[in-house]
Design a protein around this motif. Structure first.
Motif, PDB file in Angstrom:
ATOM      1  N   LEU A  42      27.760 -27.304 -59.449  1.00  9.09           N
ATOM      2  CA  LEU A  42      27.275 -27.317 -57.967  1.00  9.09           C
ATOM      3  C   LEU A  42      26.570 -27.081 -57.198  1.00  9.09           C
ATOM      4  N   LYS A  43      25.694 -27.438 -57.525  1.00  7.71           N
ATOM      5  CA  LYS A  43      24.072 -28.346 -56.687  1.00  7.71           C
ATOM      6  C   LYS A  43      24.966 -29.489 -56.182  1.00  7.71           C
ATOM      7  N   VAL A  44      25.077 -30.845 -56.742  1.00  8.43           N
ATOM      8  CA  VAL A  44      25.299 -31.823 -56.609  1.00  8.43           C
ATOM      9  C   VAL A  44      26.873 -31.122 -54.646  1.00  8.43           C
ATOM     10  N   GLU A  45      27.559 -30.263 -55.180  1.00 12.70           N
ATOM     11  CA  GLU A  45      28.568 -29.936 -53.916  1.00 12.70           C
ATOM     12  C   GLU A  45      27.924 -29.422 -53.111  1.00 12.70           C
ATOM     13  N   HIS A  46      26.435 -28.577 -53.183  1.00 11.33           N
ATOM     14  CA  HIS A  46      25.672 -27.811 -51.857  1.00 11.33           C
ATOM     15  C   HIS A  46      25.023 -28.693 -51.720  1.00 11.33           C
ATOM     16  N   ASP A  47      24.171 -30.461 -52.324  1.00 11.37           N
ATOM     17  CA  ASP A  47      23.652 -30.759 -51.215  1.00 11.37           C
ATOM     18  C   ASP A  47      24.644 -31.919 -50.052  1.00 11.37           C
ATOM     19  N   ARG A  48      25.725 -31.624 -50.932  1.00  9.96           N
ATOM     20  CA  ARG A  48      26.583 -32.969 -50.101  1.00  9.96           C
ATOM     21  C   ARG A  48      26.923 -31.907 -48.500  1.00  9.96           C
ATOM     22  N   ARG A  49      27.184 -30.720 -49.277  1.00  6.14           N
ATOM     23  CA  ARG A  49      27.492 -29.801 -47.644  1.00  6.14           C
ATOM     24  C   ARG A  49      26.639 -29.692 -46.892  1.00  6.14           C
ATOM     25  N   LEU A  50      24.883 -29.722 -47.163  1.00  7.29           N
ATOM     26  CA  LEU A  50      24.154 -29.607 -46.641  1.00  7.29           C
ATOM     27  C   LEU A  50      23.694 -30.797 -45.692  1.00  7.29           C
ATOM     28  N   ALA A  51      24.011 -32.134 -46.578  1.00  7.47           N
ATOM     29  CA  ALA A  51      23.919 -33.556 -45.620  1.00  7.47           C
ATOM     30  C   ALA A  51      24.980 -33.589 -44.973  1.00  7.47           C
ATOM     31  N   ALA A  52      25.801 -33.085 -44.856  1.00 12.69           N
ATOM     32  CA  ALA A  52      27.414 -33.060 -44.147  1.00 12.69           C
ATOM     33  C   ALA A  52      27.070 -32.004 -42.996  1.00 12.69           C
ATOM     34  N   LEU A  53      26.100 -31.124 -42.864  1.00 11.79           N
ATOM     35  CA  LEU A  53      25.791 -30.461 -42.106  1.00 11.79           C
ATOM     36  C   LEU A  53      25.166 -31.163 -41.555  1.00 11.79           C
ATOM     37  N   ALA A  54      23.555 -31.581 -41.097  1.00 10.67           N
ATOM     38  CA  ALA A  54      22.594 -31.440 -41.113  1.00 10.67           C
ATOM     39  C   ALA A  54      23.260 -33.312 -40.120  1.00 10.67           C
ATOM     40  N   ALA A  55      24.325 -33.809 -41.171  1.00  8.93           N
ATOM     41  CA  ALA A  55      25.283 -35.075 -39.927  1.00  8.93           C
ATOM     42  C   ALA A  55      25.556 -34.268 -38.497  1.00  8.93           C
ATOM     43  N   PHE A  56      26.166 -33.270 -38.914  1.00  7.13           N
ATOM     44  CA  PHE A  56      27.074 -32.771 -38.131  1.00  7.13           C
ATOM     45  C   PHE A  56      26.362 -32.302 -37.146  1.00  7.13           C
ATOM     46  N   LEU A  57      25.359 -31.704 -37.404  1.00 10.97           N
ATOM     47  CA  LEU A  57      23.930 -31.071 -36.215  1.00 10.97           C
ATOM     48  C   LEU A  57      23.260 -31.795 -35.569  1.00 10.97           C
ATOM     49  N   GLU A  58      23.219 -32.976 -35.623  1.00 12.79           N
ATOM     50  CA  GLU A  58      23.152 -34.336 -35.452  1.00 12.79           C
ATOM     51  C   GLU A  58      23.536 -34.809 -34.143  1.00 12.79           C
ATOM     52  N   SER A  59      24.585 -34.850 -35.160  1.00  6.20           N
ATOM     53  CA  SER A  59      25.779 -35.529 -34.074  1.00  6.20           C
ATOM     54  C   SER A  59      26.108 -34.238 -32.749  1.00  6.20           C
ATOM     55  N   TYR A  60      25.848 -32.593 -32.834  1.00  2.00           N
ATOM     56  CA  TYR A  60      26.178 -32.009 -31.311  1.00  2.00           C
ATOM     57  C   TYR A  60      24.779 -32.146 -30.799  1.00  2.00           C
ATOM     58  N   GLU A  61      23.827 -32.420 -32.080  1.00  2.00           N
ATOM     59  CA  GLU A  61      22.696 -32.149 -30.641  1.00  2.00           C
ATOM     60  C   GLU A  61      21.877 -33.457 -29.385  1.00  2.00           C
ATOM     61  N   ASP A  62      23.147 -34.638 -30.119  1.00  2.00           N
ATOM     62  CA  ASP A  62      23.223 -35.965 -29.436  1.00  2.00           C
ATOM     63  C   ASP A  62      24.147 -35.916 -27.896  1.00  2.00           C
ATOM     64  N   THR A  63      25.035 -35.263 -28.587  1.00  2.00           N
ATOM     65  CA  THR A  63      26.052 -34.791 -27.257  1.00  2.00           C
ATOM     66  C   THR A  63      25.334 -33.697 -26.315  1.00  2.00           C
ATOM     67  N   HIS A  64      24.890 -32.579 -27.210  1.00  2.00           N
ATOM     68  CA  HIS A  64      24.895 -31.528 -26.467  1.00  2.00           C
ATOM     69  C   HIS A  64      23.338 -30.844 -26.577  1.00  2.00           C
ATOM     70  N   GLY A  65      22.660 -31.340 -26.635  1.00  2.00           N
ATOM     71  CA  GLY A  65      21.176 -30.971 -26.638  1.00  2.00           C
ATOM     72  C   GLY A  65      20.963 -30.196 -27.999  1.00  2.00           C
ATOM     73  N   VAL A  66      19.716 -29.704 -27.695  1.00  2.00           N
ATOM     74  CA  VAL A  66      18.956 -29.241 -28.438  1.00  2.00           C
ATOM     75  C   VAL A  66      19.745 -27.401 -28.899  1.00  2.00           C
ATOM     76  N   ILE A  67      19.902 -26.845 -30.227  1.00  2.00           N
ATOM     77  CA  ILE A  67      21.349 -25.523 -30.140  1.00  2.00           C
ATOM     78  C   ILE A  67      19.906 -24.921 -30.090  1.00  2.00           C
TER      79      ILE A  67
END
Length: 66
Positions: free
Chosen positions: A41-66
C-alpha cells in the motif's frame, strides 16, 4: 515463501500490536502478510503521489500556477 525474502526490521510497538490484532481478528493470515500488504500500500501510495506531482507540474507549465 516462494518469491519472498526474509527481512528484519524495527518498528513501533503500536504497529506490532495493530498487526497482531488484525491477525487475531481474522483480517490477515499472519503478521508477515499484514506487513507485506502495508508495504504494498505504501509503494502504491508513493507512486500515485509521484504521478500526481508530475501531472501538476505539467499542468502548471502549460496553464500557470494553480
Amino acid at each position: 515463501m516462494k518469491g519472498k525474502r526474509r527481512l528484519s526490521v524495527s518498528v513501533r510497538p503500536a504497529w506490532i500490536e495493530a498487526a497482531q490484532t488484525a491477525v487475531a481478528g481474522g483480517h490477515a493470515p499472519s503478521v508477515s502478510a499484514w506487513v507485506d500488504d502495508a508495504l504494498r500500500l505504501k509503494v502504491e501510495h508513493d507512486r500515485r503521489l509521484a504521478a500526481l506531482a508530475a501531472f501538476l507540474e505539467s499542468y502548471e507549465d502549460t496553464h500557470g500556477v494553480i
